[in-house]
Design an enzyme around this catalytic site. Structure first.
Site, PDB file in Angstrom:
ATOM      1  N   ASN B 385       0.821  -1.206   0.000  1.00  0.00           N
ATOM      2  CA  ASN B 385       0.000   0.000   0.000  1.00  0.00           C
ATOM      3  C   ASN B 385       0.859   1.262   0.000  1.00  0.00           C
ATOM      4  OD1 ASN B 385      -1.893   2.004   0.355  1.00  0.00           O
ATOM      5  ND2 ASN B 385      -3.028   0.953   1.951  1.00  0.00           N
ATOM      6  N   ASP B 386       1.339   1.656   1.164  1.00  0.00           N
ATOM      7  CA  ASP B 386       2.023   2.947   1.284  1.00  0.00           C
ATOM      8  C   ASP B 386       3.227   3.090   0.356  1.00  0.00           C
ATOM      9  OD1 ASP B 386       0.213   3.724   3.200  1.00  0.00           O
ATOM     10  OD2 ASP B 386       1.426   2.977   4.859  1.00  0.00           O
TER      11      ASP B 386
END
Lengths: 94, 460
Positions: B385-386
């Site tokens: 994700n990040d």
């Protein structure tokens, strides 16, 4: 300060400096194995436990010694083997 | 004879330094670890020889030492051999815990003979105690036995301050008084409690850095035990690991763009992102079925797989490699783009993929991967994700400045993820709202199996 303490402090300080220098530009890939390898090296504590064995003489000392020996041996044996397993994964295939 | 012993210890210390140094590069790392292990074996053997020669041990001590060491060594060997590669981080943490515990027990078992031994004994039990419980909590968080989210302890900071004061007061009393071992035991208890309080508020995502830091702590505790026993090998190896561990901790924290002070303050990094399907950014994301995604992959020229924490947590590395192999057989060019902190620990993803027999040349790091995305047809993101959030290129948000994989430069992006839940940074990923991005909502393992099935069914 006793000469012995001075000698020990010198050794400790130099060991710290070597530790700072020996880890340099490590690729991130090796961070985990390197941490695990360093973890195995402080398994040297088992030697300390062995030296402790020469001084304990009563039952509470024996119990403490047995636990310390269990911990130290687990650290050193497990640490090296798991690092070796991790590093075995890095051999180039194809 | 004593000179010989000291020279042997010196040679062992040299082997630790050379071993650690060789572990800086992939090609020599395995050899480095073996050199270090050989040095350790020699050091232990020579110590045993000295003990036998000196006849200073009582029978009880011999029995306790042999039984303890054999049982511990066996337990360590079995755990190290059997552990799943995904569970390895918590095992390293456990080994670190017992190392710190052993160091603390040495000071507790060895009555202080001098002021030097008393002072270092206090430091030994304080540092060793903190690493023992701290590493156990860290291992519990990584294993999922303790929730990975940051756990706020009521009045945590005042309690921590009180524990520190109590430990310091008892320590001073111990040194200034008549070296009463019960005072040392009191310091140990305070340190054990402090270790729990220190680690509980830290999120699961930050655990690798915490374990590395605790590893450095253990090294220092072992060096202190060396001062208590006046044993040079302990001082050298402990100091070496203390310093090397500290540098490594900084490298890891830098790779995650997280200052160590912020990590220790806790509160960020949940480790198990809450599953809120259709979260805040639901309006603009596009969903795709596994079959459509499989067809898109099958007819691509170049696919880059971006594995993340979700893949490691679901243990889906074998499925990912199976999919990559199936695509390669169809003539698709497949590589893996591995972010420095992908997985549960830095470098962990390489280990997982290598375990699943991913060809080494296909594993590309951040610098190698980023120029490739411009000529990539499909970037398949699995549970990351990040590290893919384009917001990192702008200042003013939690991921600002973090090195990211430029997946948004690819012609299309498929995100395999359980939900739109946030990553550790707790912010929306702008990538998901990009019109070229399609979301495939599934657990990594199930999703990859569905993609593989789709590939065989529609593109066989």
């Amino acid at each position: 300060m006793s000469p012995l303490l001075l000698a020990d402090l010198t050794v400790f300080t130099l060991a710290l400096l070597v530790g700072f220098e020996v880890i340099s530009k490590v690729p991130a890939t090796l961070h985990t194995p390197l941490m695990s390898g360093a973890n195995a090296i402080h398994g040297v504590v088992l030697i300390g436990v062995m030296l402790l064995a020469a001084t304990v003489t009563d039952i509470s000392g024996y119990i403490l010694l047995a636990i310390a020996a269990f911990f130290g041996a687990m650290n050193v044996a497990g640490g090296y083997v798991v690092t070796d397993r991790m590093l075995a994964m890095f051999r180039s295939r194809r | 004879m004593n000179t010989t012993i000291h020279l042997v210890y010196l040679a062992c210390a040299v082997s630790f330094v050379i071993g650690l140094h060789l572990m800086n590069a992939p090609a020599t790392a395995k050899k480095g670890n073996r050199i270090s292990a050989a040095g350790m074996a020699v050091a232990i053997a020579i110590t045993a020889v000295v003990l036998v020669r000196d006849h200073t041990m009582t029978t009880g001590a011999v029995v306790a030492l042999v039984i303890g060491a054999c049982a511990g060594g066996l337990a360590g060997l079995i755990a190290a051999r059997r552990v799943q590669m995904t569970a390895m981080p918590q095992l390293v943490s456990l080994f670190n815990a017992v190392g710190g515990g052993a160091a603390a027990l040495i000071a507790l078992g060895e009555p202080a003979a001098s002021n030097q031994a008393a002072v270092t004994g206090v430091l030994d039990v304080a540092i060793g105690g903190v690493t023992f419980t701290g590493s156990l909590v860290a291992a519990g968080k990584l294993a999922g036995r303790i929730p990975g989210r940051p756990i706020a302890v009521p009045f945590g900071r005042p309690i921590m301050a009180a524990l520190t004061l109590v430990a310091a007061a008892l320590g001073v009393w111990f040194v200034a008084g008549d070296f009463n071992q019960w005072l040392l035991a009191g310091v140990t208890v305070a340190a054990l409690a402090a270790g729990v309080l220190l680690t509980l508020p830290i999120g699961g995502a930050d655990m690798p850095v915490v374990i590395s830091l605790l590893n450095a702590f253990t090294g220092t505790a072992v060096a202190m035990a060396g001062f208590v026993l006046e044993s040079t090998p302990l001082i050298i190896a402990g100091g070496l690991v203390g310093a090397a561990g500290a540098i490594l901790t900084k490298l890891m924290a830098d790779a995650m763009n997280r200052p160590i002070t912020a990590i220790m303050a806790g509160g960020f990094g949940t480790g198990d992102a809450v599953a809120v399907a259709g979260g805040s950014g639901a309006a603009s994301v596009r969903e795709i079925t596994a079959d459509d995604a499989a067809i898109q992959l099958a007819y691509a020229g170049k696919v880059v797989i971006v594995p993340g924490y979700g893949l490691a947590a679901a243990q889906a590395q074998h499925e990912a490699v199976a999919l990559a192999e199936a695509l390669t057989e169809r003539g698709v060019e497949v590589t893996y783009a591995i972010h420095p902190v992908a997985g549960r620990m830095p470098g962990h993803m390489n280990v997982l993929l290598a375990e699943a027999n991913a060809p080494y040349p296909q594993l590309k790091d951040l610098e190698e991967s980023n120029p490739e995305f411009a000529r990539t047809d499909v970037a398949l993101i699995i549970g990351a994700n990040d590290v893919t959030n384009p917001a990192a290129r702008r200042p003013g948000n939690p991921v600002s400045g973090m090195p990211i994989l430029d997946v948004d430069k690819a012609r299309s992006v498929i995100v395999l993820k359980r939900s739109l839940g946030h990553g550790y940074a707790g912010i929306d990923n702008e990538l998901y709202a990009d019109p070229r991005t399609a979301m495939l909502f599934a657990d990594a393992k199930a999703g990859l199996a569905a993609l593989l099935a789709g590939l065989h069914a529609y593109a066989g």
